[in-house]
Design an enzyme around this catalytic site. Structure first.
Site, PDB file in Angstrom:
ATOM      1  N   LEU A  59      42.846  37.314  36.509  1.00 35.39           N
ATOM      2  CA  LEU A  59      43.882  36.298  36.283  1.00 35.39           C
ATOM      3  C   LEU A  59      43.310  34.990  35.719  1.00 35.39           C
ATOM      4  O   LEU A  59      43.766  34.488  34.680  1.00 35.39           O
ATOM      5  CB  LEU A  59      44.607  36.021  37.608  1.00 35.39           C
ATOM      6  CG  LEU A  59      45.716  34.992  37.554  1.00 35.39           C
ATOM      7  CD1 LEU A  59      46.871  35.489  36.696  1.00 35.39           C
ATOM      8  CD2 LEU A  59      46.229  34.686  38.962  1.00 35.39           C
ATOM      9  N   GLU A 109      34.167  41.143  31.653  1.00 29.84           N
ATOM     10  CA  GLU A 109      34.779  41.636  32.907  1.00 29.84           C
ATOM     11  C   GLU A 109      34.146  42.987  33.221  1.00 29.84           C
ATOM     12  O   GLU A 109      34.107  43.860  32.365  1.00 29.84           O
ATOM     13  CB  GLU A 109      36.292  41.773  32.703  1.00 29.84           C
ATOM     14  CG  GLU A 109      37.021  42.593  33.752  1.00 29.84           C
ATOM     15  CD  GLU A 109      36.819  42.100  35.185  1.00 29.84           C
ATOM     16  OE1 GLU A 109      37.067  40.909  35.453  1.00 29.84           O
ATOM     17  OE2 GLU A 109      36.378  42.918  36.032  1.00 29.84           O
ATOM     18  N   GLN A 153      50.574  40.293  39.523  1.00 27.90           N
ATOM     19  CA  GLN A 153      49.347  40.041  38.767  1.00 27.90           C
ATOM     20  C   GLN A 153      49.030  41.191  37.792  1.00 27.90           C
ATOM     21  O   GLN A 153      48.552  40.954  36.695  1.00 27.90           O
ATOM     22  CB  GLN A 153      48.224  39.893  39.784  1.00 27.90           C
ATOM     23  CG  GLN A 153      47.034  39.140  39.294  1.00 27.90           C
ATOM     24  CD  GLN A 153      46.126  38.699  40.439  1.00 27.90           C
ATOM     25  OE1 GLN A 153      46.604  38.370  41.518  1.00 27.90           O
ATOM     26  NE2 GLN A 153      44.840  38.694  40.196  1.00 27.90           N
ATOM     27  N   TYR A 199      58.480  37.778  55.588  1.00 30.30           N
ATOM     28  CA  TYR A 199      57.450  37.848  56.632  1.00 30.30           C
ATOM     29  C   TYR A 199      57.985  38.709  57.758  1.00 30.30           C
ATOM     30  O   TYR A 199      59.202  38.734  58.012  1.00 30.30           O
ATOM     31  CB  TYR A 199      57.131  36.449  57.157  1.00 30.30           C
ATOM     32  CG  TYR A 199      56.212  35.671  56.237  1.00 30.30           C
ATOM     33  CD1 TYR A 199      54.846  35.705  56.439  1.00 30.30           C
ATOM     34  CD2 TYR A 199      56.720  34.943  55.174  1.00 30.30           C
ATOM     35  CE1 TYR A 199      53.991  35.005  55.587  1.00 30.30           C
ATOM     36  CE2 TYR A 199      55.880  34.244  54.324  1.00 30.30           C
ATOM     37  CZ  TYR A 199      54.513  34.283  54.535  1.00 30.30           C
ATOM     38  OH  TYR A 199      53.677  33.603  53.707  1.00 30.30           O
ATOM     39  N   ASP A 217      39.356  31.832  42.362  1.00 30.96           N
ATOM     40  CA  ASP A 217      38.864  32.200  43.702  1.00 30.96           C
ATOM     41  C   ASP A 217      37.373  31.951  43.851  1.00 30.96           C
ATOM     42  O   ASP A 217      36.880  31.837  44.980  1.00 30.96           O
ATOM     43  CB  ASP A 217      39.171  33.681  43.984  1.00 30.96           C
ATOM     44  CG  ASP A 217      40.601  33.886  44.481  1.00 30.96           C
ATOM     45  OD1 ASP A 217      41.443  32.983  44.270  1.00 30.96           O
ATOM     46  OD2 ASP A 217      40.881  34.942  45.081  1.00 30.96           O
TER      47      ASP A 217
HETATM   48  C1  LIG Z   1      48.072  40.429  48.963  1.00 29.47           C
HETATM   49  C2  LIG Z   1      47.824  39.241  48.112  1.00 29.47           C
HETATM   50  C3  LIG Z   1      48.898  38.488  47.669  1.00 29.47           C
HETATM   51  C4  LIG Z   1      48.673  37.358  46.884  1.00 29.47           C
HETATM   52  N1  LIG Z   1      49.746  36.650  46.466  1.00 29.47           N
HETATM   53  C5  LIG Z   1      49.559  35.560  45.686  1.00 29.47           C
HETATM   54  C6  LIG Z   1      50.666  34.856  45.173  1.00 29.47           C
HETATM   55  O1  LIG Z   1      51.814  35.195  45.426  1.00 29.47           O
HETATM   56  N2  LIG Z   1      50.435  33.788  44.353  1.00 29.47           N
HETATM   57  C7  LIG Z   1      49.154  33.411  44.039  1.00 29.47           C
HETATM   58  O2  LIG Z   1      48.996  32.430  43.297  1.00 29.47           O
HETATM   59  N3  LIG Z   1      48.085  34.065  44.500  1.00 29.47           N
HETATM   60  C8  LIG Z   1      48.244  35.143  45.312  1.00 29.47           C
HETATM   61  N4  LIG Z   1      47.167  35.841  45.738  1.00 29.47           N
HETATM   62  C9  LIG Z   1      45.811  35.402  45.358  1.00 29.47           C
HETATM   63  C10 LIG Z   1      45.405  35.874  43.961  1.00 29.47           C
HETATM   64  O3  LIG Z   1      45.464  37.271  43.886  1.00 29.47           O
HETATM   65  C11 LIG Z   1      43.992  35.387  43.655  1.00 29.47           C
HETATM   66  O4  LIG Z   1      43.928  34.003  43.884  1.00 29.47           O
HETATM   67  C12 LIG Z   1      43.620  35.682  42.188  1.00 29.47           C
HETATM   68  O5  LIG Z   1      43.422  37.064  41.995  1.00 29.47           O
HETATM   69  C13 LIG Z   1      42.332  34.977  41.799  1.00 29.47           C
HETATM   70  O6  LIG Z   1      42.023  35.304  40.483  1.00 29.47           O
HETATM   71  P1  LIG Z   1      40.536  35.148  39.929  1.00 29.47           P
HETATM   72  O7  LIG Z   1      40.613  35.553  38.502  1.00 29.47           O
HETATM   73  O8  LIG Z   1      40.018  33.817  40.295  1.00 29.47           O
HETATM   74  O9  LIG Z   1      39.674  36.166  40.778  1.00 29.47           O
HETATM   75  P2  LIG Z   1      39.742  37.789  40.835  1.00 29.47           P
HETATM   76  O10 LIG Z   1      41.152  38.242  40.658  1.00 29.47           O
HETATM   77  O11 LIG Z   1      39.022  38.148  42.051  1.00 29.47           O
HETATM   78  O12 LIG Z   1      38.930  38.204  39.557  1.00 29.47           O
HETATM   79  C14 LIG Z   1      37.543  38.029  39.427  1.00 29.47           C
HETATM   80  C15 LIG Z   1      37.076  39.014  38.374  1.00 29.47           C
HETATM   81  O13 LIG Z   1      35.718  38.761  38.064  1.00 29.47           O
HETATM   82  C16 LIG Z   1      35.081  39.999  37.812  1.00 29.47           C
HETATM   83  N5  LIG Z   1      33.632  39.803  37.988  1.00 29.47           N
HETATM   84  C17 LIG Z   1      32.970  39.435  39.116  1.00 29.47           C
HETATM   85  N6  LIG Z   1      31.665  39.311  38.874  1.00 29.47           N
HETATM   86  C18 LIG Z   1      31.484  39.585  37.561  1.00 29.47           C
HETATM   87  C19 LIG Z   1      30.329  39.610  36.724  1.00 29.47           C
HETATM   88  N7  LIG Z   1      29.118  39.312  37.185  1.00 29.47           N
HETATM   89  N8  LIG Z   1      30.484  39.953  35.421  1.00 29.47           N
HETATM   90  C20 LIG Z   1      31.718  40.265  34.932  1.00 29.47           C
HETATM   91  N9  LIG Z   1      32.842  40.259  35.700  1.00 29.47           N
HETATM   92  C21 LIG Z   1      32.726  39.911  36.991  1.00 29.47           C
HETATM   93  C22 LIG Z   1      35.697  40.927  38.846  1.00 29.47           C
HETATM   94  O14 LIG Z   1      35.540  42.287  38.462  1.00 29.47           O
HETATM   95  C23 LIG Z   1      37.143  40.453  38.868  1.00 29.47           C
HETATM   96  O15 LIG Z   1      37.963  41.191  37.990  1.00 29.47           O
HETATM   97  C24 LIG Z   1      47.347  36.977  46.533  1.00 29.47           C
HETATM   98  C25 LIG Z   1      46.274  37.757  46.970  1.00 29.47           C
HETATM   99  C26 LIG Z   1      46.502  38.861  47.756  1.00 29.47           C
HETATM  100  C27 LIG Z   1      45.316  39.667  48.229  1.00 29.47           C
END
Ligand SMILES: Cc1cc2nc3c(=O)[nH]c(=O)nc-3n(C[C@H](O)[C@H](O)[C@H](O)COP(=O)(O)OP(=O)(O)OC[C@H]3O[C@@H](n4cnc5c(N)ncnc54)[C@H](O)[C@@H]3O)c2cc1C
Length: 544
Positions: A8, A28, A108, A213, A311
């Site tokens: 994301l 990725e 997502q 909930y 994250d």
């Molecule tokens: C059940 C659930 C419900 C949620 N509901 C909500 C919601 O309603 N609204 C909201 O805003 N958020 C929600 N969230 C939170 C949201 O899913 C996360 O905040 C979001 O996925 C974060 O995105 P990101 O891209 O920072 O990290 P991630 O989605 O964790 O992506 C990180 C990516 O980096 C890649 N990666 C890691 N290391 C490397 C590397 N060395 N080289 C290449 N690639 C790498 C991984 O493979 C991964 O694809 C929810 C989460 C959960 C579990």
């Protein structure tokens, strides 16, 4: 620019960088985009950003395919049981006062492909099954080692800067030795994806169908049901009766916070049935995902030329739906700053403001997600060390940026959030939405922002317009300037200025500076000094 992570936040970063004309490669390690829905609740601010990126209509269309547009958020004993609390009777009640957009439910795994396609369309390079294995920085850039996970070996690439959007376990953050601080792991949770052979929506009898909930002696968690009512997922954070004081012992050994430990298909079925509240209801378990609810923030968001976003920078429980939204907003805050510095429009000092602004907001958001986790799911954790609940409007469009990229007004208390009805264009806050005339039509003020700075002046503020254009020209800063000569729009009131005043808005839609009226000093001097300080550049008039 190199972006590590193509989920994301990595995809959003690549997209926003391209919208600002920055070349970028995102890597990725997975084969494609998200396989699970995860983030589903997207805030006004995020939808406003998607609108800027040209994705609002498509995102809304996809949202409506799966979810009810104005579903609410409540707490029930079970879908068939008593309602315990209603947090949002209607997700979009009152939003038109503040935004031309709506809050949306979109998963997502549906949103990420839209971000990917749009960023590709704009020229971003996205490479899957490629892992960033190492980063080395020096004074002029970063050398990254990229490993092809399908046996293609390792290559190195050179980037001016790197954005690490590599998730809550961020290998980049680990390598940089940046610690996380906060409440730590709250539970080993599960998400159970299921299909029902009967429509579950009638069980709610017209009550909210957005996020439900569930609080009962078997589990605590939440449902998200598709609009069809026969499919969805159940998040289970806690198992067992956490309301009984005799089973509540000291964390971390709390067995009820470990729903993941004993999960299998049979147990998942029991949990889903207990949450629906109808024994033996015909339900099929389609998938189970294990994850940890964590409430932690990185102690810094930047190390030299590497920035953390999403994250990787802050990990929070999903309660409130803040995690992904905060990450997209990190990317939006950072992209224009990187673009300005890379093109020489701004001095490198502008990049320091990313940590100053976003870390404080990230910490606030983590704490607010924690507050919602405790109050909605885990009251046994107690209120000690828990922030008071801040309303959702103040979190999603009321967070304030405090840094050198904002000129505070005298008496500014540096507050981190303020309700949008109160902030009225105060520097550091999101520029308010008002419909104003432009080129023969009425557009939202938000639609005027995005690329360079924008000066909005009242009907008698033409001197500010001329001064801003002159200063921008002199400093080489992209800037548009408008005089809003339309009392009926309510523009001046919304921005807290008189008709002789003006507000200067950054490319990310944050008010950087405001003159409530015509001001005492020469507008040219004020605008030159203001703009120069906002982009971390000296105004060199005397030395030329
Ligand atoms: C059940 C659930 C419900 C949620 N509901 C909500 C919601 O309603 N609204 C909201 O805003 N958020 C929600 N969230 C939170 C949201 O899913 C996360 O905040 C979001 O996925 C974060 O995105 P990101 O891209 O920072 O990290 P991630 O989605 O964790 O992506 C990180 C990516 O980096 C890649 N990666 C890691 N290391 C490397 C590397 N060395 N080289 C290449 N690639 C790498 C991984 O493979 C991964 O694809 C929810 C989460 C959960 C579990």
């Amino acid at each position: 620019m190199l972006v590590v992570g193509g989920s994301l936040v990595g995809l959003a970063t690549a997209l926003f960088l391209r919208l600002h004309g920055v070349d970028c490669l995102a890597v990725e390690r997975h084969t494609g985009t998200a396989i699970h829905p995860r983030a589903g609740h997207f805030q006004l601010r995020t939808v406003e950003i998607l609108r800027w990126a040209g994705l609002e209509d498509e995102v809304r269309r996809r949202s409506e395919e799966k979810y009810l547009l104005n579903g609410g958020i409540n707490n029930v004993e079970s879908l068939a049981g008593r309602e315990i609390a209603s947090y949002f009777p209607n997700l979009n009640a009152g939003v038109e006062e503040f935004s031309p957009t709506l809050r949306l439910f979109i998963d997502q795994d549906v949103l990420e492909p839209l971000l990917r396609e749009r960023s590709r369309e704009l020229g971003a390079q996205l490479r899957n099954r490629v892992e960033c294995a190492a980063l080395e920085q020096d004074d002029t850039g970063v050398t990254a080692t990229l490993r092809d996970l399908d046996g293609g070996g390792a290559t190195t690439v050179r980037a001016d800067y790197v954005v690490a959007a590599d998730g809550n376990r961020s290998p980049t953050r680990e390598r940089l030795g940046i610690a996380m601080r906060g409440h730590g792991v709250l539970s080993n949770s599960v998400t159970i994806y299921f299909r029902s052979e009967v429509d579950l929506a009638p069980l709610l009898e017209g009550r909210d169908q957005g996020v439900n909930y569930v609080t009962n002696p078997v589990l605590r968690g939440f449902f998200r049901l598709d609009r069809t009512g026969d499919r969805g997922f159940l998040v289970v954070n806690l198992v067992g009766d956490t309301a009984r004081p005799e089973i509540v012992a000291a964390y971390p050994s709390a067995p009820w916070a470990n729903a993941a430990q004993t999960i299998d298909e049979q147990r998942a079925l029991e949990l889903v049935r207990a949450a629906i509240g109808v024994p033996e209801i015909p339900v099929v378990i389609e998938d189970i995902a294990k994850w940890q609810a964590v409430a932690d923030s990185a102690e810094r968001y930047r190390e030299g030329r590497v920035f953390l976003a999403g994250d990787a920078a802050h990990t929070m429980p999903p309660n409130g739906g803040f995690g992904g939204n905060t990450g997209v907003q990190d990317a939006h805050n950072l992209a224009w700053k990187l673009a300005f510095v890379l093109s020489g429009v701004a001095g490198p000092g502008l990049l320091d403001t990313y940590d100053d602004e976003r870390r404080a907001i990230g910490e606030l958001t983590v704490e607010q997600a924690y507050t919602r986790y405790v109050t909605r799911v885990a009251p046994y954790l107690g209120t000690e060390g828990m922030q008071e609940l801040v309303d959702d409007f103040s979190i999603e469009i009321g967070c304030r940026c405090n840094s050198a990229a904002v000129v505070p007004e005298p008496g500014d208390d540096g507050s981190l959030h303020e309700h949008p009805r109160e902030s009225k264009g105060r520097p550091g806050s999101r520029a308010p939405h008002v419909f104003v005339p432009n080129d023969g039509e009425r557009v939202s003020t938000l639609d005027l922002f995005g690329k360079g700075f924008v000066l909005l002046a009242g009907a008698d503020g033409a001197a500010w317009q001329a001064a801003a254009l002159g200063a921008a020209d002199r400093l080489g800063v992209p800037l548009d300037a408008y005089v809003i000569d339309d009392a009926a729009s309510g523009f001046a009131d919304a921005y807290g200025i008189s008709q002789a005043g003006a507000a200067l808005v950054r490319p990310d839609g944050i008010v950087a500076w405001r003159a409530v009226d015509s001001g005492e000093s020469e507008p040219e001097v004020t605008m030159r000094e203001t703009l120069a300080s906002l982009v971390s550049k000296e105004d060199r008039e005397e030395t030329i």
